[in-house]
Design an enzyme around this catalytic site. Structure first.
Site, PDB file in Angstrom:
ATOM      1  N   GLY A  33       0.800  -1.223   0.000  1.00 15.60           N
ATOM      2  CA  GLY A  33       0.000   0.000   0.000  1.00 15.60           C
ATOM      3  C   GLY A  33       0.831   1.272   0.000  1.00 15.60           C
ATOM      4  O   GLY A  33       2.069   1.265  -0.012  1.00 15.60           O
ATOM      5  N   ASP A  34       0.082   2.368   0.070  1.00 16.32           N
ATOM      6  CA  ASP A  34       0.632   3.705  -0.066  1.00 16.32           C
ATOM      7  C   ASP A  34       1.613   4.079   1.061  1.00 16.32           C
ATOM      8  O   ASP A  34       2.685   4.636   0.811  1.00 16.32           O
ATOM      9  CB  ASP A  34      -0.594   4.652  -0.056  1.00 16.32           C
ATOM     10  CG  ASP A  34      -0.216   6.052  -0.382  1.00 16.32           C
ATOM     11  OD1 ASP A  34       0.426   6.227  -1.431  1.00 16.32           O
ATOM     12  OD2 ASP A  34      -0.538   6.958   0.415  1.00 16.32           O
ATOM     13  N   LEU A  35       1.252   3.753   2.289  1.00 15.90           N
ATOM     14  CA  LEU A  35       2.108   4.148   3.418  1.00 15.90           C
ATOM     15  C   LEU A  35       3.470   3.455   3.340  1.00 15.90           C
ATOM     16  O   LEU A  35       4.518   4.076   3.543  1.00 15.90           O
ATOM     17  CB  LEU A  35       1.412   3.810   4.745  1.00 15.90           C
ATOM     18  CG  LEU A  35       2.181   4.228   5.993  1.00 15.90           C
ATOM     19  CD1 LEU A  35       2.239   5.744   6.127  1.00 15.90           C
ATOM     20  CD2 LEU A  35       1.567   3.630   7.253  1.00 15.90           C
TER      21      LEU A  35
ATOM     22  N   ARG B 191      -2.838  -8.246   0.511  1.00 16.29           N
ATOM     23  CA  ARG B 191      -3.792  -9.019  -0.290  1.00 16.29           C
ATOM     24  C   ARG B 191      -3.303  -9.159  -1.732  1.00 16.29           C
ATOM     25  O   ARG B 191      -3.595 -10.132  -2.400  1.00 16.29           O
ATOM     26  CB  ARG B 191      -5.165  -8.351  -0.248  1.00 16.29           C
ATOM     27  CG  ARG B 191      -5.868  -8.639   1.065  1.00 16.29           C
ATOM     28  CD  ARG B 191      -7.230  -8.051   1.107  1.00 16.29           C
ATOM     29  NE  ARG B 191      -7.163  -6.632   1.426  1.00 16.29           N
ATOM     30  CZ  ARG B 191      -7.957  -6.027   2.309  1.00 16.29           C
ATOM     31  NH1 ARG B 191      -8.893  -6.695   2.928  1.00 16.29           N
ATOM     32  NH2 ARG B 191      -7.834  -4.744   2.549  1.00 16.29           N
TER      33      ARG B 191
ATOM     34  N   LYS C  98      -2.625   5.807  13.352  1.00 22.34           N
ATOM     35  CA  LYS C  98      -3.845   6.500  13.714  1.00 22.34           C
ATOM     36  C   LYS C  98      -4.819   6.399  12.539  1.00 22.34           C
ATOM     37  O   LYS C  98      -4.352   6.168  11.435  1.00 22.34           O
ATOM     38  CB  LYS C  98      -3.574   7.964  14.082  1.00 22.34           C
ATOM     39  CG  LYS C  98      -3.064   8.827  12.898  1.00 22.34           C
ATOM     40  CD  LYS C  98      -3.364  10.261  13.103  1.00 22.34           C
ATOM     41  CE  LYS C  98      -4.612  10.690  12.400  1.00 22.34           C
ATOM     42  NZ  LYS C  98      -4.506  10.951  10.970  1.00 22.34           N
TER      43      LYS C  98
ATOM     44  N   ASP D 150       1.799   8.566  16.198  1.00 17.04           N
ATOM     45  CA  ASP D 150       1.290   9.895  15.864  1.00 17.04           C
ATOM     46  C   ASP D 150       2.471  10.554  15.174  1.00 17.04           C
ATOM     47  O   ASP D 150       3.434  10.956  15.842  1.00 17.04           O
ATOM     48  CB  ASP D 150       0.902  10.651  17.138  1.00 17.04           C
ATOM     49  CG  ASP D 150       0.329  12.024  16.803  1.00 17.04           C
ATOM     50  OD1 ASP D 150       0.858  12.673  15.888  1.00 17.04           O
ATOM     51  OD2 ASP D 150      -0.642  12.439  17.444  1.00 17.04           O
ATOM     52  N   HIS D 151       2.433  10.615  13.847  1.00 17.07           N
ATOM     53  CA  HIS D 151       3.680  10.976  13.166  1.00 17.07           C
ATOM     54  C   HIS D 151       4.141  12.396  13.488  1.00 17.07           C
ATOM     55  O   HIS D 151       5.308  12.732  13.311  1.00 17.07           O
ATOM     56  CB  HIS D 151       3.579  10.741  11.646  1.00 17.07           C
ATOM     57  CG  HIS D 151       2.870  11.811  10.883  1.00 17.07           C
ATOM     58  ND1 HIS D 151       1.507  11.879  10.804  1.00 17.07           N
ATOM     59  CD2 HIS D 151       3.330  12.863  10.158  1.00 17.07           C
ATOM     60  CE1 HIS D 151       1.161  12.912  10.056  1.00 17.07           C
ATOM     61  NE2 HIS D 151       2.256  13.532   9.653  1.00 17.07           N
TER      62      HIS D 151
ATOM     63  N   LYS E 146       8.279  14.522  14.271  1.00 15.98           N
ATOM     64  CA  LYS E 146       8.837  15.670  13.536  1.00 15.98           C
ATOM     65  C   LYS E 146       9.907  16.335  14.393  1.00 15.98           C
ATOM     66  O   LYS E 146       9.722  16.540  15.591  1.00 15.98           O
ATOM     67  CB  LYS E 146       7.733  16.674  13.190  1.00 15.98           C
ATOM     68  CG  LYS E 146       6.779  16.159  12.111  1.00 15.98           C
ATOM     69  CD  LYS E 146       5.748  17.207  11.749  1.00 15.98           C
ATOM     70  CE  LYS E 146       4.677  16.641  10.839  1.00 15.98           C
ATOM     71  NZ  LYS E 146       5.047  16.568   9.431  1.00 15.98           N
TER      72      LYS E 146
ATOM     73  N   ASP F  74      -9.341  13.437  12.516  1.00 18.74           N
ATOM     74  CA  ASP F  74      -8.137  13.195  11.714  1.00 18.74           C
ATOM     75  C   ASP F  74      -6.918  13.942  12.267  1.00 18.74           C
ATOM     76  O   ASP F  74      -5.808  13.421  12.228  1.00 18.74           O
ATOM     77  CB  ASP F  74      -8.420  13.634  10.267  1.00 18.74           C
ATOM     78  CG  ASP F  74      -7.283  13.327   9.325  1.00 18.74           C
ATOM     79  OD1 ASP F  74      -6.794  12.184   9.349  1.00 18.74           O
ATOM     80  OD2 ASP F  74      -6.877  14.231   8.558  1.00 18.74           O
TER      81      ASP F  74
ATOM     82  N   HIS G 250      -2.851  14.780  16.615  1.00 19.59           N
ATOM     83  CA  HIS G 250      -1.699  15.665  16.406  1.00 19.59           C
ATOM     84  C   HIS G 250      -1.803  16.953  17.238  1.00 19.59           C
ATOM     85  O   HIS G 250      -0.848  17.373  17.879  1.00 19.59           O
ATOM     86  CB  HIS G 250      -1.579  16.074  14.935  1.00 19.59           C
ATOM     87  CG  HIS G 250      -1.541  14.927  13.975  1.00 19.59           C
ATOM     88  ND1 HIS G 250      -0.947  13.729  14.268  1.00 19.59           N
ATOM     89  CD2 HIS G 250      -2.026  14.804  12.711  1.00 19.59           C
ATOM     90  CE1 HIS G 250      -1.066  12.915  13.215  1.00 19.59           C
ATOM     91  NE2 HIS G 250      -1.722  13.552  12.267  1.00 19.59           N
TER      92      HIS G 250
ATOM     93  N   LYS H 138       0.418  26.211   3.370  1.00 22.47           N
ATOM     94  CA  LYS H 138       0.795  25.127   4.289  1.00 22.47           C
ATOM     95  C   LYS H 138       1.615  25.765   5.399  1.00 22.47           C
ATOM     96  O   LYS H 138       2.624  26.444   5.131  1.00 22.47           O
ATOM     97  CB  LYS H 138       1.626  24.072   3.553  1.00 22.47           C
ATOM     98  CG  LYS H 138       2.028  22.897   4.437  1.00 22.47           C
ATOM     99  CD  LYS H 138       2.655  21.786   3.601  1.00 22.47           C
ATOM    100  CE  LYS H 138       3.207  20.651   4.443  1.00 22.47           C
ATOM    101  NZ  LYS H 138       2.209  19.850   5.123  1.00 22.47           N
TER     102      LYS H 138
HETATM  103  C1  BG6 Z   1      -2.342  12.891   8.656  1.00 22.28           C
HETATM  104  C2  BG6 Z   1      -3.764  13.187   8.267  1.00 22.28           C
HETATM  105  O1  BG6 Z   1      -2.295  12.314   9.935  1.00 22.28           O
HETATM  106  O2  BG6 Z   1      -1.600  14.098   8.653  1.00 22.28           O
HETATM  107  C3  BG6 Z   1      -3.837  13.891   6.930  1.00 22.28           C
HETATM  108  O3  BG6 Z   1      -4.491  11.965   8.203  1.00 22.28           O
HETATM  109  C4  BG6 Z   1      -2.951  15.112   6.927  1.00 22.28           C
HETATM  110  O4  BG6 Z   1      -5.174  14.263   6.618  1.00 22.28           O
HETATM  111  C5  BG6 Z   1      -1.550  14.746   7.392  1.00 22.28           C
HETATM  112  O5  BG6 Z   1      -2.916  15.625   5.597  1.00 22.28           O
HETATM  113  C6  BG6 Z   1      -0.688  15.975   7.549  1.00 22.28           C
HETATM  114  O6  BG6 Z   1       0.613  15.557   7.830  1.00 22.28           O
HETATM  115  P1  BG6 Z   1       1.854  16.474   7.486  1.00 22.28           P
HETATM  116  O7  BG6 Z   1       3.011  15.735   8.057  1.00 22.28           O
HETATM  117  O8  BG6 Z   1       1.888  16.620   6.002  1.00 22.28           O
HETATM  118  O9  BG6 Z   1       1.582  17.789   8.166  1.00 22.28           O
END
Ligand code: BG6
Length: 515
Positions: free
Chosen positions: A34-36, A65, A174, A203-204, A208, A261, A266, A371
């Protein structure tokens, strides 16, 4: 590399690093096609190898799968590294890819877990790995519980078995549940097979660099902590603004929305790091104790009070980065009558001695003008201006800003004399950008988190008490929204803000910082 090579201004700086290399590890990634896995996990692990921190006794068994042979999976991984990993040498890529394997199957089929177990045993023998097994759930949240049950039933979780206690770890992405009840139910399943010490809830944001810097900044310096309280701080603003829309994730996002989300995890985690008390040591549980204590101190919303404390919104059509973009409800995969919010803002109070009555304004939204992720601490104005005679009755407050992204760094805004006439002043911005000082690429959050998981350090992972407290806090808001008891205004995509969001700080005579 010497300190001077990094930046001349650091010539006198003694850099103290504590970096533990990963222990021998066998990692099983569910959702490996998958993507992740493609964007973050495989590139992150290859970067760890490039930095010399991945054990030579490492193998990764992808599971999904999609039917792949080992070779097809390796081909996919090569592509992932080519697209998403920077600065990986050919040798590193080759050695990393040689350690990748794949099993395919249906996640609900017990036979898959038996095959997985046999293959894992064979690979661990081949790579001489006696250390921990890591099971990484990079799959849709609906599968977390089911896969965990199967792992447990197949005897892969090691819970309570003295000979392999804590030598199986489970990594969960998450969102952890979609409300208090589902999070509790999911956790009960996890606890049936894994102890809290074995569970790594990602929780990514906590991975950071600049978020981690918050702790160093607060607790490795003597000058900030004395002013870090209600006597000196007027308000705190935490912003995560995105220009992205829902992209290809509508099926997930439309069931989730900004509160679940971004906010539940976060944003509240960042708030906890900014506002928590100093832990007694830099130990995972001491830090997580303080974060939980802080979340427990957030003033609960009285019935109906949420209305003046929480604002939601949804993007309409507009222009972002010069491009026309459709309204949220017109995005592919979003229900035409969707009531999902893409923006949420809140005003919170922390009821303790340090923060009593200091407002914390939090906002996050998609399709905003820029952003921009930052934490801004606005200090109180000077109690009396000496410069009233020259029309300077109101002096702007000092603001300390942690820029999380895109330009990671910090800045402090203060008043300074401008050269020239006797009294002439302006706001000076003393700014530090990571990229100017530390020329190296900023490591990806996933790189940090994967390494910590392999070294068994849970500091940057969310313990269940925090998850539980965050859901408890937000349940009245979710219930009120669910019942349609609050408006859902549209904001034009590409806007900085909108009137209902502005009204939140305006009610206290304050305003949002500009994006
Ligand atoms: C994810 C959310 O946890 O964080 C996304 O599910 C969001 O919707 C993303 O776009 C943002 O992460 P970052 O690291 O790009 O700020």
């Amino acid at each position: 590399m010497t300190v001077q090579d990094i930046h001349p201004s650091l010539a006198a700086m003694e850099i103290v690093c504590a970096e533990t290399a990963a222990a021998p590890t066998a990692m099983v990634v569910f959702g490996a096609s998958g993507d992740l896995a493609h964007r973050k996990l495989l590139p992150g692990l290859a970067q760890i190898r490039q930095r010399g921190l991945l054990s030579e006794h490492f193998c990764l068994l992808g599971c999904g799968r999609t039917e792949y042979s080992d070779e097809q999976f390796r081909q996919m991984a090569r592509e992932a590294l080519r697209k998403n990993a920077k600065g990986i040498s050919d040798d590193t890529a080759r050695s990393f890819i040689e350690g990748l394997y794949y099993v395919s199957g249906d996640y609900d089929d017990p036979a898959l877990y038996q095959r997985l177990k046999d293959r894992l045993a064979e690979l661990k023998a081949r790579h001489r790995i006696s250390g921990c097994d890591i099971f990484y759930l990079a799959v849709p949240p609906a599968l977390y519980g089911r896969i965990t049950e199967h792992l447990g039933a197949a005897g892969l979780s090691c819970k309570g078995e003295p000979e392999c206690q804590q030598c199986a770890r489970l990594v969960v992405e998450k969102p952890f549940g979609r409300d208090l009840q589902t999070a509790t139910e999911l956790n009960q399943i996890l606890y049936r097979w894994f102890s809290e010490e074995q569970v790594y809830r990602i929780d990514h944001y906590l991975g950071k660099e600049t978020v981690q810097n918050l702790m160093i900044f607060r607790f490795a310096n003597g000058i900030f902590e004395p002013v870090w309280n209600r006597s000196h701080i007027d308000n705190v603003q935490i912003t995560i603004a995105e220009t992205l829309g829902v992209e290809h994730r509508a099926s997930y996002y439309d069931q989730s929305g900004a509160l679940r989300d971004m906010f539940q995890n976060h944003m509240l985690q960042m708030l906890a790091l900014v506002a928590m008390e100093p832990p007694s040591s830099f130990d995972a549980d001491r830090i997580r104790d303080e974060k939980a204590k802080l979340l427990r101190s957030i003033r609960p919303f009285e019935f109906d009070e949420w209305n003046s404390s929480f604002v939601r919104g949804r993007y309409g059509p507009g222009i972002v980065n010069g491009q026309h973009v459709p309204a949220y409800r017109e995005e592919r995969g979003v229900a035409a009558d969707s009531t999902t919010e893409t923006f949420v803002a809140a005003r919170l109070f922390v009821d303790n001695w340090r923060w009593k009555d200091v407002p914390f304004y939090l906002r996050t939204g998609k399709r905003l003008a820029r952003k921009d992720t930052e934490i801004a601490i606005t200090f109180k104005q000077v109690p009396h201006s000496l410069f009233g005679s020259v029309g300077l009755d109101e002096l702007p407050p000092n603001v300390l800003v942690f820029r999380i992204q895109p330009e990671e760094g910090m800045s402090l805004h203060f008043q300074a004399k401008r050269p020239g006439s006797k009294i002439c002043m302006g706001t000076l911005n003393m700014s530090f950008a990571y990229k100017d000082v530390f020329h190296a690429e900023m490591p990806e959050a996933y790189e940090r988190l994967l390494l910590d998981c392999m070294t068994g350090d849970q500091t940057l992972f969310t313990r269940f008490d925090s998850v539980d407290l965050a859901w408890r806090l937000l349940m009245p808001v979710l219930d009120a929204w669910q019942a349609g008891r609050t408006p859902l205004p549209e904001y034009p995509a590409g806007s900085e803000s909108f009137p209902q969001a502005d009204a939140l700080p305006a009610a206290d005579g304050r305003r949002w910082r500009r994006l």
